[in-house]
Enzyme design. Sequence first.
Site, short mmCIF file in Angstrom:
data_model
loop_
_atom_site.label_atom_id
_atom_site.label_comp_id
_atom_site.label_asym_id
_atom_site.label_seq_id
_atom_site.Cartn_x
_atom_site.Cartn_y
_atom_site.Cartn_z
CE1 TYR A 62 39.37 30.11 41.02
CE2 TYR A 62 40.12 32.37 41.13
CZ TYR A 62 39.30 31.51 40.62
OH TYR A 62 38.75 32.06 39.63
CG ASP A 114 41.80 32.69 49.67
OD1 ASP A 114 40.89 32.68 50.46
OD2 ASP A 114 41.98 33.01 48.40
CE LYS A 151 33.78 31.77 45.04
NZ LYS A 151 34.41 33.15 44.45
NE ARG A 207 39.66 57.15 41.69
CZ ARG A 207 40.58 57.88 42.16
NH1 ARG A 207 41.48 57.18 42.91
NH2 ARG A 207 40.73 59.06 41.63
#
Length: 394
Positions: free
Chosen positions: A113, A186, A211, A60
């Site tokens: 988005y 973004d 993407k 982690r």
Amino acid sequence: MTRHDNQSDRNRFATTAVGAAETEPHPHRDGTNDVVPPIHLSTTFEWASGEDGNEHDYSRESNPTRAVLEERLARLEGGEHGLAFASGMAATSTTMLSLVPPGGHVVSSDTIYSGTEKLLTEHMAGHLGVDVDFVDARDPGNVADAVDADTDLIWAETPSNPLIRLCDIRTIADIADDRDALFSVDSTFASPYYQTPLELGADVVVHSTTKYLNGHSDSIGGAVITDDSGVFEQLAFAQRVGLGNMLSPFDCYLVARGIKTLPARMEHHERNAMAVARFLESHDRVARVHYPGLESHPQHELASEQMSGYSGMLSFEFDGTLIELEAFIEGLEVFTPGASLGGVESLVEVPSLMIPDEFSRSEESAEIPETLVRVSVGLEDADDLCEDLRTALP
């Protein structure tokens, strides 16, 4: 253009994407000289002190496979620090939650988005008391008017989802600097191959690696890249401790694999998108095409200045009824109706039909037409794509 003005720049980017330009040998190779960095699935690494100490102890906190990907993400964007997250929304939410205090102020472009819009309105504003202003960021003056001395973050999506609108990154970066606010972009629709916001003055770049970076529709992930060490420390703490939103080793491997072919894929995406956009623009059942590579796009000049290519995303407004539009979608054979983008396969999405709840929200803020079709143009033969559209259009 910002990055690939000549062939040598393109070659340098491709070399970095393949991973052949790392400045130092990676300890993950453990003396085996792997050409492909291995997947380290271990959650725990043996502790040792002094010279025998391991930089990784618990996955982690840090993982060798993730470290390789994060370094490469930073290099692709021309940044110093990269972080890989469990999803694009994890990257987005971590950025906002880390950089905006409760009761703070965010100025956001109004076409973004839908998940980001819900994060801002329902969580940031609704639960944390953050003041959120949505503005038409195509005009930097609107951003300047909304930003004040208390603004913590300016958020922009360029090109935007789904209207393919652009904002002037360099000008907004100057506004952010003048007002001592952070500016995050973004850049998912462009990919690092066609746009590098940090070089234009942005403080933070966010991607959904799901993407174009992954490119094969088989991994969910996100990334944040920054040059600011203070911002990086805040984000890294949230990724590793505060929120625990790190990307799994196997997904890191998939994204790193996808990045190797990013330059070749993006060139092909753009060629196909240009062919599809020109075909649609000439069709009498298409009212308008939104693609920055077309001279008819109102921000074509800006796209040519701040991007080195126009990517593979476009949208168009169908001239007809929703019933006719649904018949058109059902008549497609090469294009697949689907909600994602950036993969090798061509996808179409009609927000009003496929995600009606999100569409009703976005329609109010960004004036999305009911018959808008978003197209992620893939790597199939361009003639086959155009023929598929021609056959299905009424």
